[in-house]
Design a protein around this motif. Structure first.
Motif, mmCIF file in Angstrom:
data_model
loop_
_atom_site.group_PDB
_atom_site.id
_atom_site.type_symbol
_atom_site.label_atom_id
_atom_site.label_comp_id
_atom_site.label_asym_id
_atom_site.label_seq_id
_atom_site.Cartn_x
_atom_site.Cartn_y
_atom_site.Cartn_z
ATOM 1 N N VAL A 58 94.031 19.108 7.378
ATOM 2 C CA VAL A 58 93.239 18.096 8.079
ATOM 3 C C VAL A 58 94.117 17.474 9.147
ATOM 4 C CG1 VAL A 58 91.963 15.929 7.847
ATOM 5 C CG2 VAL A 58 91.912 17.602 5.983
ATOM 6 N N PHE A 59 93.586 17.350 10.356
ATOM 7 C CA PHE A 59 94.298 16.582 11.379
ATOM 8 C C PHE A 59 93.361 15.506 11.915
ATOM 9 C CE2 PHE A 59 92.534 20.287 13.557
ATOM 10 C CZ PHE A 59 92.025 19.780 14.756
ATOM 11 N N THR A 60 93.941 14.368 12.261
ATOM 12 C CA THR A 60 93.164 13.187 12.639
ATOM 13 C C THR A 60 93.389 12.886 14.113
ATOM 14 O OG1 THR A 60 93.380 12.325 10.397
ATOM 15 C CG2 THR A 60 92.748 10.743 12.096
ATOM 16 N N MET A 61 92.291 12.614 14.808
ATOM 17 C CA MET A 61 92.357 12.346 16.240
ATOM 18 C C MET A 61 91.786 10.960 16.551
ATOM 19 S SD MET A 61 93.640 15.239 17.317
ATOM 20 C CE MET A 61 93.395 15.320 19.103
ATOM 21 N N ASN A 62 92.375 10.319 17.552
ATOM 22 C CA ASN A 62 91.821 9.081 18.101
ATOM 23 C C ASN A 62 90.836 9.445 19.200
ATOM 24 O OD1 ASN A 62 93.487 7.175 16.624
ATOM 25 N ND2 ASN A 62 95.178 7.929 17.855
ATOM 26 N N MET A 63 89.640 8.896 19.094
ATOM 27 C CA MET A 63 88.558 9.275 19.990
ATOM 28 C C MET A 63 87.937 8.025 20.607
ATOM 29 S SD MET A 63 88.423 12.629 19.211
ATOM 30 C CE MET A 63 86.790 13.259 19.617
ATOM 31 N N GLU A 64 87.131 8.257 21.634
ATOM 32 C CA GLU A 64 86.350 7.163 22.181
ATOM 33 C C GLU A 64 85.083 7.744 22.782
ATOM 34 O OE1 GLU A 64 86.788 3.438 25.323
ATOM 35 O OE2 GLU A 64 88.540 4.655 24.842
ATOM 36 N N GLY A 65 83.948 7.155 22.440
ATOM 37 C CA GLY A 65 82.698 7.661 22.995
ATOM 38 C C GLY A 65 81.570 6.684 22.769
ATOM 39 N N ASP A 66 80.706 6.580 23.749
ATOM 40 C CA ASP A 66 79.586 5.646 23.648
ATOM 41 C C ASP A 66 78.689 5.964 22.460
ATOM 42 O OD1 ASP A 66 80.520 4.415 25.873
ATOM 43 O OD2 ASP A 66 79.117 5.368 27.262
ATOM 44 N N HIS A 67 78.584 7.262 22.114
ATOM 45 C CA HIS A 67 77.704 7.644 21.004
ATOM 46 C C HIS A 67 78.174 7.067 19.678
ATOM 47 C CE1 HIS A 67 80.930 10.586 20.926
ATOM 48 N NE2 HIS A 67 80.585 10.938 19.719
ATOM 49 N N MET A 68 79.454 6.637 19.621
ATOM 50 C CA MET A 68 79.980 6.022 18.407
ATOM 51 C C MET A 68 80.275 4.542 18.641
ATOM 52 S SD MET A 68 80.238 8.282 15.891
ATOM 53 C CE MET A 68 81.618 7.912 14.777
ATOM 54 N N GLY A 69 79.859 4.015 19.773
ATOM 55 C CA GLY A 69 80.062 2.596 20.055
ATOM 56 C C GLY A 69 81.495 2.249 20.393
ATOM 57 N N GLY A 70 82.214 3.188 21.015
ATOM 58 C CA GLY A 70 83.580 2.873 21.432
ATOM 59 C C GLY A 70 84.608 3.745 20.751
ATOM 60 N N GLU A 71 85.694 3.109 20.299
ATOM 61 C CA GLU A 71 86.800 3.875 19.724
ATOM 62 C C GLU A 71 86.504 4.243 18.271
ATOM 63 O OE1 GLU A 71 90.595 2.052 20.218
ATOM 64 O OE2 GLU A 71 90.303 1.740 22.365
ATOM 65 N N TYR A 72 86.960 5.417 17.896
ATOM 66 C CA TYR A 72 86.803 5.860 16.511
ATOM 67 C C TYR A 72 87.844 6.937 16.233
ATOM 68 C CZ TYR A 72 84.177 9.803 18.578
ATOM 69 O OH TYR A 72 83.799 10.890 19.319
ATOM 70 N N LYS A 73 87.947 7.319 14.972
ATOM 71 C CA LYS A 73 88.864 8.397 14.594
ATOM 72 C C LYS A 73 88.048 9.518 13.951
ATOM 73 C CE LYS A 73 92.751 5.374 13.276
ATOM 74 N NZ LYS A 73 93.467 5.268 14.521
ATOM 75 N N THR A 74 88.568 10.734 14.092
ATOM 76 C CA THR A 74 87.931 11.856 13.405
ATOM 77 C C THR A 74 88.957 12.573 12.534
ATOM 78 O OG1 THR A 74 88.408 13.359 15.258
ATOM 79 C CG2 THR A 74 86.236 12.309 15.230
#
Length: 156
Positions: A58-74
C-alpha cells in the motif's frame, strides 16, 4: 453474477515511448514520481510508500480535488505486479478498503529502446450503489490519461 468488462466501464490509452521497459518501470513503480505522471492534477505529493515490488503493498498519496472538497489522502493497494511488464493498484480514501476502481500500467517492449505503454483506468468492479450515486465515473478523462503518457515520455 457474471460481470464482463465493457468499454463503458474503462478507458484505455496507448503510447509508444522511446525508452526501455525497465527505465519506464522504474518511474511508474516509484510513488514519489507519480506527481510527474499525473495528467489529472489531483496528486500533490507522496505521503509514504516504498518502491512497488509486489502485490499487497500500500502506498499513500496526498491529493487535492474539488470532488472530495479539497485536500485528501488516498491509500493505493497494489493489485498487480510483474517486473518490467505490469503494475496495477486500486485506490481508496485513506483508511478505507478500495471500492473497485483500478489503474493498470502495462509495458510491452518493442525492441531495445522502445516500449508500448498501455494505461487503463477501470471502474468495472465498483459495486457500491451509494458511491455510484455520489461519484460520476469516470473522474478522469481520456485526455488526462493521454496526458499522463505524454508526461511519462517526457520524464524518461
Amino acid at each position: 453474477m457474471n460481470h464482463h468488462k465493457s468499454d463503458d466501464q474503462k478507458i484505455v490509452v496507448h503510447r509508444t515511448i522511446e525508452a526501455s521497459a525497465d527505465a519506464i518501470f522504474d518511474v511508474v513503480t516509484n510513488p514519489r514520481r507519480h506527481k510527474e505522471l499525473d495528467g489529472s492534477g489531483f496528486i500533490r505529493s507522496e505521503e509514504h510508500g516504498d518502491r512497488i515490488t509486489a502485490t499487497g503493498q500500500v502506498f499513500t498519496m496526498n491529493m487535492e480535488g474539488d470532488h472530495m472538497g479539497g485536500e485528501y489522502k488516498t491509500d493505493n493497494h497494489v493489485t498487480g505486479y510483474a517486473h518490467d511488464r505490469l503494475v496495477a493498484w486500486q485506490t481508496a480514501p485513506a483508511g478505507t478498503e478500495p471500492k473497485g476502481w483500478e489503474w493498470v500500467w502495462e509495458l510491452e517492449p518493442q525492441g531495445q529502446h522502445q516500449t508500448e505503454v498501455t494505461l487503463t483506468y477501470d471502474w468495472s468492479k465498483v459495486t457500491d450503489k451509494e458511491l455510484l450515486r455520489k461519484v460520476t465515473f469516470p473522474l478522469i478523462k481520456k485526455e488526462e490519461l493521454e496526458h499522463s503518457l505524454q508526461r511519462l515520455a517526457e520524464t524518461v
